[in-house]
Enzyme design. Structure first.
Site, PDB file in Angstrom:
ATOM      1  N   THR A  21      43.501  72.291  22.572  1.00 45.27           N
ATOM      2  CA  THR A  21      44.443  72.628  23.646  1.00 45.27           C
ATOM      3  C   THR A  21      43.851  72.184  24.980  1.00 45.27           C
ATOM      4  OG1 THR A  21      45.429  74.458  22.440  1.00 45.27           O
ATOM      5  CG2 THR A  21      45.621  74.508  24.842  1.00 45.27           C
TER       6      THR A  21
ATOM      7  N   SER B 153      45.110  79.974  15.927  1.00 43.60           N
ATOM      8  CA  SER B 153      44.504  79.920  17.255  1.00 43.60           C
ATOM      9  C   SER B 153      43.036  80.311  17.216  1.00 43.60           C
ATOM     10  CB  SER B 153      45.251  80.872  18.190  1.00 43.60           C
ATOM     11  OG  SER B 153      44.570  81.039  19.400  1.00 43.60           O
TER      12      SER B 153
ATOM     13  N   TYR C 190      40.462  76.402  21.583  1.00 39.17           N
ATOM     14  CA  TYR C 190      40.186  76.520  23.012  1.00 39.17           C
ATOM     15  C   TYR C 190      38.718  76.170  23.170  1.00 39.17           C
ATOM     16  CZ  TYR C 190      44.615  78.851  24.082  1.00 39.17           C
ATOM     17  OH  TYR C 190      45.938  79.145  24.244  1.00 39.17           O
TER      18      TYR C 190
ATOM     19  N   HIS D 276      53.070  74.697  26.522  1.00 34.36           N
ATOM     20  CA  HIS D 276      52.516  76.010  26.207  1.00 34.36           C
ATOM     21  C   HIS D 276      53.604  77.085  26.310  1.00 34.36           C
ATOM     22  CE1 HIS D 276      48.245  77.501  25.665  1.00 34.36           C
ATOM     23  NE2 HIS D 276      48.924  78.631  25.609  1.00 34.36           N
TER      24      HIS D 276
ATOM     25  N   LYS E 214      46.700  68.901  22.322  1.00 31.69           N
ATOM     26  CA  LYS E 214      47.877  69.739  22.596  1.00 31.69           C
ATOM     27  C   LYS E 214      48.033  69.945  24.102  1.00 31.69           C
ATOM     28  CE  LYS E 214      49.971  74.217  21.385  1.00 31.69           C
ATOM     29  NZ  LYS E 214      49.846  75.086  22.536  1.00 31.69           N
TER      30      LYS E 214
END
Lengths: 367, 367, 367, 367
Positions: B170, B120, B144, B262, B238
């Site tokens: 994402t 992440s 992100y 998620h 995603k």
């Protein structure tokens, strides 16, 4: 941390609202068992009341991504009025059961939150009292049709004078549902009905318990024109649960359709309110706006109702619980929690505006 | 009997994994209540999160017999990489909440198990640190999207340098879902975001709590090309939950589709992830590979996802729990339990290879 | 009032059988926790095992009246054998776990009740021992295909010599399902496998725990002919869950189809057995007889299985519980309770014969 | 506040009836465990009995508004008899189990409430005794067909002399369902069968336990004509659950169809009674009237049954509980509670008459 104020008929404090469903348990000891029973209960086995909320689970929203949405805007217009959110405090009788400020607190909280307020015929405060605090904020008057036409005229005069945007005629309550908690609690709705006292019937102290007796049972479609002609206000019919009745009401002059099963307090065994909405919206076909209420506890519920055809979404008991816990600040806190949840849900479904929400397709077995 | 090691930032031990669902209760006291709440929770009422797992029951596999299957082979290829099993450690933020080794332990465990790892943006370890332990093991970087393009470039540079196989953008989290456990626990994601510290913003100690504020909200399809052009890496999107978005993303240049809600942490009221997979797989039509995650707790869940269209199946929270309980060994133990269950399920459904699984027909109401 | 006997390897008593589902709790303390876990458990989450029984609720029988039915006759013929009821003691391994008499008690009880008995390869008694007590009563031999063809020949020889009516080849267990209770209880199937000891492998004391290792994994359709040719007995394939496999097995020479998911002990996530029956019966189209087992607890379940296509209905665990509680008398008591319930259900559905039951139409969503 | 009377074989008092479902728990200690078990139980697992009530939830009524309904009228006609409400006290055996007045109290309560009464062959009071208190109130006689034709003639003579409006031939009970509570409680129906004692069989004290043995098992369609010819009364067939049997019975001379599954006491695994009603009503096509019973606990259930095709709605156990608690006053109180609920439901669905209810469309999956 709650800050106490006492400026508006009783304690006014900011309350933390984790979510709407958590309010009932907190409000119960404040309100008292009999009164809480009256507010919270459904009719018969409570099946329709429970379905009102659980049926939202049968509507699935499909999140859209990469659509350039940012800071969604939940402002909307309803019958020419601008609102900060498509929300309505659904009409509930006797709000002094919840808090000394009653409908005045409700109106003030709604005004501060920028949402629509509706006042019941059986309110604990007069139309004039509530209108005073609303001071231009959007406001509608809900009418239980009295047997006495002169009293009806008095109510319509008051509503028009108070600048009500519309009259909501409740059509689903020509007699009360069977509510067992009141029987168990030996509870009879107490307290004055302010709008009744304002009208000098000569009958001192007609209690709320006898109210449905004072209401007309034999309602028909011709009533819509009669009310519209006298009041010169739009007439919205509340308690519509079928496309047939929606069509008939519009053809008879209704200016709006209010889809509701009275919070599951009238006919138990009726479908969940959200289940009836799509067919009604199809029949209405945007000829008039649609208000919806029934079991709304979440911002996502509001989006689902809008996506299935509503223009304005009513929330009832949770606002009374907010009122009980924090006065008008509590009402505003409840509205703000809903607005916060609506904002998140709009962003995550890829909706920039309420119009986008209304165009969203949902997966549902309701037709 | 657990054997203690301490060579990789904290205790590393073999753990018994009866099944994945049993890990949460064991990991909770190790992780601590606030952190465990953050990892385990869903949004709003947790309805979508619960459905993610229960919806697998609505997919029935039909065991085939006498087909000469023996020692099934669950090796597979994903984007040119050979894997021992079609499994992915789904990207989860801040794994030092679970174990001091954080993403380093996760990467080591994934490597030892021969499965894919995804890190992440909000990892507790830098890309470089994790890449070092991966040492050639398959690795993807989850992004992100930052508001700051220079910081984004820094992240992409790091990922490319670490030999990431792809960038997972994402798209479903342009704002955080409403997660009540954090409100109840007064919990704010603590600890450093290593990738943020690596980039010298001059803002010391930007905590994780403010991270979504640092992320871009207004994502659109053009971003795919921009990221691909700069990074020269495949871009996987995603958070795809509709065929429409899958098609749009592919047409805009996406090299892979990651079907996910998620873990039920964003929009509550979305369908179970597995419910959305078949329609998306049909729209994708094998133009690009599909990653799936959402509620996977069993080897049979992995088979069902593959049969409905996935090429790689992500598992999130259970790997963090395994990490908490045993460091990288725990991660490997979790993967091995899943591989064992996959092996049994392949043999009993009559599938010799992952390609056989992907051709298997299931009974399901999902379309 | 129970009368104790001790003539057949352990206590033999009449037991009261209120219903089949009540037997598990009574048998548990007699059998012991590890052994009871092994007998009672399903695989993984036990979902398929639970569905096996609950799915019968989705089959509704429509009672017919005024059809002149009196004293229904549940006698039937299966593969040329006359039975007092269309019931089978489904093959279960190691019945000395339940009672010292093991399969001998089971065979004796089945014989006294006039129903069919099937003995497992992994029985605690040899084929010869069981056959001796059966003494002409209908009997089938269930085969886990050994890797060692000579051992297989030994088993087939024994079965033929014992006058078995058919060989039931189990096709759904080329490896064991994941059964967590055994892991939790640290339980490994103990006790000798009599049929293995009868065959002099030179390997003394090969325990039951290693049995699946001794069994062949790579089964295929050609095996049917091979077994039939050697044994000169009809070959029934057990573990059929799809019409495709039923058709393939018949075309490859199978003389019967045994619809079963192994009591939910193998692939969890397979449909309930009764759910798979109608499509298989349609494919089989009466070319060969059909045996069914899976979750049968009631006489009405037997009728439902017959109505959906079965010719013979197996019951597994309840017979072992009856055996544990009363030896062969307990087995007979269980059979008699079922026969009593079948009798009532036949009368109340207006069926004079088993053929009438098989023509009965049921309401069901299974196709 | 209950007022005690003792004028009619035991205490007679007004009882508060919150709702019908609350009566069982109150009546249990009055009736005693064995007797209560016998009255309250269903057969086997009680699945059909439970479905009888819960299936009403799958019928949704759609409230209509503004249709000018006022003071709904629930009077109706059944087979030429005027009733104050479309209700029937469904035939139940041995009501002295509940109260010393037995069927006399039941008949008196039904008469006072203006509803139909049906007396069982296995009543605790003779036809003549009950008829005396009915004194012209509508009355039907339920027949369990005896093996002894002379006894049958005696019963029919008595019924005709008592001015019964019809003979209800029970066709679904040619043998008793399997009722476990009686086994558990070692309960055998005790007390005299008055109608049996009135007929001098020479067999003193034939208890109720042996009654089904005295009844004919081999019923057929020809019996309808035989009973009609002898009695010169309309013959209604009770226990019809299929359109086929309804059609056959009408063609064989039945004057009415009684849809029922015997309160879930006979075949467990039959559909809920309300589920079978629409198809039967379609087949009957108003050639003869339809009686319905099965799980009715609410006024809304009565409306649903009428809307799906019934002309008269039977209620069984709740009347026996009312009888136990208050003698004939209790029976009347139960009827009045139902009438009150029916009145509310008619007003809220917009039905002025029972004919309107029968034209109402409901949402249901039953066909």
């Amino acid at each position: 941390m709650l800050k106490e104020k006492t400026d508006l008929f009783g304690p006014v404090v900011d309350i933390d609202v984790l979510n709407l469903k958590s309010l009932a348990a907190r409000a119960k000891p404040v309100i008292g068992p009999g009164e809480f029973g009256y507010i919270s209960e459904g009719s018969d086995d409570g099946y329709t009341m429970r379905c009102n909320t659980t049926a939202f689970d049968d509507v699935k929203m499909l999140p859209r991504v990469l659509r350039g949405v940012e800071q969604p805007n939940q402002q909307t217009e309803f019958m020419g009025v601008q609102l900060d959110s498509p929300l309505l405090t659904a009409p509930i009788a006797g709000n002094t059961l919840a808090h000394p400020s009653g409908e005045i607190g409700l109106a003030k909280g709604a005004k501060e939150a920028g949402i629509m307020m509706a006042q019941s015929t059986f309110a604990s405060k007069t139309i004039a009292e509530t209108a005073a605090v609303s001071a231009g904020a959007p406001y509608m008057f809900q009418l239980y049709m009295p047997k006495d036409w002169a009293y009806c005229q008095y109510l319509l005069d008051e509503a028009r004078e108070a600048n009500a945007k519309a009259i909501i005629l409740t059509a689903d309550s020509t007699l009360g549902g069977y509510r067992e908690l009141d029987v168990i609690n030996h509870y009879h709705l107490r307290g004055k009905i302010a709008n009744l006292e304002g009208y000098n019937t000569g009958q001192c102290g007609v209690g709320a318990g006898g109210l449905f007796k004072e209401s007309m049972q034999k309602l028909d479609l011709a009533l819509i024109d009669k009310l519209a002609a006298y009041s010169e206000l739009p007439i919205i019919i509340k308690g519509i649960q079928t496309p047939q009745d929606a069509t008939a009401a519009i053809e008879a002059g209704a200016a709006g359709i209010y889809v509701s099963n009275h919070g599951g307090r009238q006919l138990d065994g009726a479908p969940a309110a959200i289940e009836t909405l799509p067919a009604i919206a199809k029949a209405v076909d945007q000829r008039v706006p649609i208000i919806f209420d029934g079991g709304v506890q979440r911002g996502t519920h509001v989006l689902k109702a809008l996506a299935l055809g509503a223009d304005l979404v009513g929330v009832g008991r949770p606002f009374s619980y907010g009122l009980a816990l924090g006065g008008w600040q509590g009402v505003r806190n409840v509205a703000n929690q809903l607005k916060n949840e609506i904002n998140i849900a709009m962003q995550l479904t890829g909706c920039q505006t309420i119009a986008d929400v209304q165009k969203m397709t949902c997966q549902t077995r309701f037709k």
